[in-house]
Design a protein around this motif. Structure first.
Motif, PDB file in Angstrom:
ATOM      1  N   ALA A  50    -114.801 -83.677 -63.638  1.00  0.00           N
ATOM      2  CA  ALA A  50    -113.422 -83.812 -63.160  1.00  0.00           C
ATOM      3  C   ALA A  50    -113.328 -83.148 -61.791  1.00  0.00           C
ATOM      4  N   VAL A  51    -112.998 -83.946 -60.779  1.00  0.00           N
ATOM      5  CA  VAL A  51    -112.717 -83.430 -59.432  1.00  0.00           C
ATOM      6  C   VAL A  51    -111.266 -83.793 -59.163  1.00  0.00           C
ATOM      7  N   TRP A  52    -110.391 -82.810 -59.192  1.00  0.00           N
ATOM      8  CA  TRP A  52    -108.959 -83.060 -59.378  1.00  0.00           C
ATOM      9  C   TRP A  52    -108.142 -82.403 -58.281  1.00  0.00           C
ATOM     10  N   GLY A  53    -107.271 -83.189 -57.668  1.00  0.00           N
ATOM     11  CA  GLY A  53    -106.321 -82.608 -56.730  1.00  0.00           C
ATOM     12  C   GLY A  53    -105.300 -81.784 -57.486  1.00  0.00           C
ATOM     13  N   ALA A  54    -105.384 -80.459 -57.348  1.00  0.00           N
ATOM     14  CA  ALA A  54    -104.554 -79.568 -58.171  1.00  0.00           C
ATOM     15  C   ALA A  54    -103.075 -79.661 -57.827  1.00  0.00           C
ATOM     16  N   GLY A  55    -102.741 -80.178 -56.637  1.00  0.00           N
ATOM     17  CA  GLY A  55    -101.355 -80.288 -56.232  1.00  0.00           C
ATOM     18  C   GLY A  55    -100.686 -81.589 -56.623  1.00  0.00           C
ATOM     19  N   ASP A  56    -101.377 -82.423 -57.393  1.00  0.00           N
ATOM     20  CA  ASP A  56    -100.838 -83.712 -57.821  1.00  0.00           C
ATOM     21  C   ASP A  56     -99.630 -83.487 -58.723  1.00  0.00           C
ATOM     22  N   GLU A  57     -98.479 -84.079 -58.371  1.00  0.00           N
ATOM     23  CA  GLU A  57     -97.274 -83.962 -59.188  1.00  0.00           C
ATOM     24  C   GLU A  57     -97.043 -85.199 -60.051  1.00  0.00           C
ATOM     25  N   LEU A  58     -98.072 -86.033 -60.198  1.00  0.00           N
ATOM     26  CA  LEU A  58     -98.058 -87.118 -61.177  1.00  0.00           C
ATOM     27  C   LEU A  58     -98.958 -86.741 -62.351  1.00  0.00           C
ATOM     28  N   PHE A  59    -100.200 -86.411 -62.039  1.00  0.00           N
ATOM     29  CA  PHE A  59    -101.154 -85.936 -63.039  1.00  0.00           C
ATOM     30  C   PHE A  59    -101.574 -84.521 -62.655  1.00  0.00           C
ATOM     31  N   GLY A  60    -100.972 -83.549 -63.311  1.00  0.00           N
ATOM     32  CA  GLY A  60    -101.185 -82.163 -62.945  1.00  0.00           C
ATOM     33  C   GLY A  60    -102.545 -81.636 -63.368  1.00  0.00           C
ATOM     34  N   PRO A  61    -102.910 -80.442 -62.874  1.00  0.00           N
ATOM     35  CA  PRO A  61    -104.231 -79.876 -63.139  1.00  0.00           C
ATOM     36  C   PRO A  61    -104.506 -79.605 -64.611  1.00  0.00           C
ATOM     37  N   ASP A  62    -103.466 -79.464 -65.436  1.00  0.00           N
ATOM     38  CA  ASP A  62    -103.697 -79.292 -66.873  1.00  0.00           C
ATOM     39  C   ASP A  62    -104.389 -80.518 -67.464  1.00  0.00           C
ATOM     40  N   GLY A  63    -104.213 -81.659 -66.806  1.00  0.00           N
ATOM     41  CA  GLY A  63    -104.908 -82.854 -67.260  1.00  0.00           C
ATOM     42  C   GLY A  63    -106.401 -82.780 -67.035  1.00  0.00           C
ATOM     43  N   ALA A  64    -106.823 -82.011 -66.039  1.00  0.00           N
ATOM     44  CA  ALA A  64    -108.258 -81.824 -65.783  1.00  0.00           C
ATOM     45  C   ALA A  64    -108.866 -80.877 -66.803  1.00  0.00           C
ATOM     46  N   THR A  65    -108.244 -79.725 -66.991  1.00  0.00           N
ATOM     47  CA  THR A  65    -108.818 -78.734 -67.903  1.00  0.00           C
ATOM     48  C   THR A  65    -108.765 -79.204 -69.355  1.00  0.00           C
ATOM     49  N   ALA A  66    -107.864 -80.134 -69.662  1.00  0.00           N
ATOM     50  CA  ALA A  66    -107.738 -80.627 -71.048  1.00  0.00           C
ATOM     51  C   ALA A  66    -108.987 -81.348 -71.525  1.00  0.00           C
ATOM     52  N   PHE A  67    -109.793 -81.892 -70.619  1.00  0.00           N
ATOM     53  CA  PHE A  67    -110.998 -82.593 -71.063  1.00  0.00           C
ATOM     54  C   PHE A  67    -111.914 -81.687 -71.872  1.00  0.00           C
ATOM     55  N   ARG A  68    -111.849 -80.383 -71.619  1.00  0.00           N
ATOM     56  CA  ARG A  68    -112.735 -79.457 -72.338  1.00  0.00           C
ATOM     57  C   ARG A  68    -112.329 -79.305 -73.814  1.00  0.00           C
ATOM     58  N   GLN A  69    -111.151 -79.795 -74.177  1.00  0.00           N
ATOM     59  CA  GLN A  69    -110.773 -79.775 -75.592  1.00  0.00           C
ATOM     60  C   GLN A  69    -111.758 -80.585 -76.425  1.00  0.00           C
ATOM     61  N   ASP A  70    -112.252 -81.690 -75.855  1.00  0.00           N
ATOM     62  CA  ASP A  70    -113.141 -82.591 -76.583  1.00  0.00           C
ATOM     63  C   ASP A  70    -114.537 -82.671 -75.976  1.00  0.00           C
ATOM     64  N   LEU A  71    -114.654 -82.279 -74.718  1.00  0.00           N
ATOM     65  CA  LEU A  71    -115.948 -82.276 -74.030  1.00  0.00           C
ATOM     66  C   LEU A  71    -116.177 -80.867 -73.467  1.00  0.00           C
ATOM     67  N   PRO A  72    -116.626 -79.932 -74.293  1.00  0.00           N
ATOM     68  CA  PRO A  72    -116.722 -78.535 -73.851  1.00  0.00           C
ATOM     69  C   PRO A  72    -117.661 -78.324 -72.676  1.00  0.00           C
TER      70      PRO A  72
END
Length: 289
Positions: A233-255
């Motif tokens: 995940a290479v994520w623009g942290a300032g995105d106000e459509l898909f926020g950075p929590d959407g990036a870190t959430a991948f680790r819920q299922d892909l540690p």
């Protein structure tokens, strides 16, 4: 030698599908899937940066870019339908297994491909390509879900505003630490395509279909858990459509997911091309070795 990028059109299900292609067809394939409101134009600089090592393909979705834009009565304009065309293009090109780079709309299209044939996906690079409700920034998505649930003049107005030049520009510069790095050609190009007669109704139809993507999330999470597909995940942290929590959430299922938050926004490639390219090259060299 700088890789050559070809600009081609294939016929899939009777529709013209435009795509950019570069690299050795015998090399590992990387499929780049763009989001709203852009096209494969967003990958114009990334394609040659990867094509020395990979076979890179970047299509325009139906209704976007240089691909066909049939009328509403001639094409369903659902994410299922967009995924079907993408699958047809890959079949036409003889692409078996592939890594995919997903952004915005490209993500739910790729998730559908993965659910259909999980063994084909070798790796995922997600740049603000969401798969978790944690990534949905409420200020925008509440309005879209209200419109999808009850289309009408009141709920449609905010969605039509999302098709305006002001919002198109905002998507490119919002959250970017140095907006001067983002060429205005991007939003001028995208807006010209959005402003084509009839394209507004196409985009509104896809807005109304967007909740089907969220309904798919549990199945996507199960796919992640079952496959443990390599994910960057290479994520623009300032995105106000898909926020950075959407990036870190991948680790819920892909540690083991590799996650990098960048000082950028929705279209992070425009300000962080070099950094993203290096992350991708390092990641793919490791997981596709």
């Amino acid at each position: 030698m700088f890789p050559t990028v070809h600009h081609r059109t294939a016929t899939v299900n009777g529709l013209d599908v435009f795509y950019r292609e570069a690299g050795d067809p015998k090399a590992p394939a990387v499929v780049l899937l763009h989001g709203f409101p852009t096209s494969s134009h967003m990958f114009r600089n990334l394609i040659p940066a990867l094509a020395d090592r990979y076979h890179v393909i970047a299509p325009d979705h139906i209704g976007f870019g240089q691909s066909a834009m049939p009328a509403l009565q001639d094409f369903p304009y659902t994410f299922d339908a967009l995924a079907e065309v993408t699958s047809g293009l890959l079949q036409h090109l003889g692409i078996g297994r592939f890594a995919t780079y997903v952004q915005d709309y490209g993500a739910p299209i790729a998730w559908r491909l993965a659910l259909q044939t999980p063994e084909r996906i070798t790796a995922i690079i997600t740049q603000n390509g969401n798969a978790y409700e944690e990534g949905l920034v409420k200020s925008f998505w509440d309005g879209l879900f209200a419109y999808a649930a009850a289309p009408g003049p009141d709920t449609e107005a905010p969605m039509r505003a999302a098709l305006s030049p002001e919002v198109t520009r905002w998507q490119y510069v919002n959250g970017v630490a140095d907006p001067s790095l983002v060429s205005p050609d991007n939003w001028v190009h995208d807006q010209a395509l959005l402003d084509r007669p009839g394209n507004d109704e196409i985009q509104l139809k896809l807005f109304r279909d967007y909740p089907t993507n969220v309904e798919l999330y549990p199945a996507v999470h199960q796919y992640f858990r079952d496959s443990q597909v390599p994910l960057l995940a290479v994520w623009g942290a300032g995105d106000e459509l898909f926020g950075p929590d959407g990036a870190t959430a991948f680790r819920q299922d892909l540690p083991d997911a590799e996650i990098h938050l960048l000082e950028s926004g929705h279209f992070a490639l425009e300000s962080h091309l070099e950094a993203i390219t290096q992350y991708i090259r390092d990641f793919l060299a490791q997981v596709l070795a």
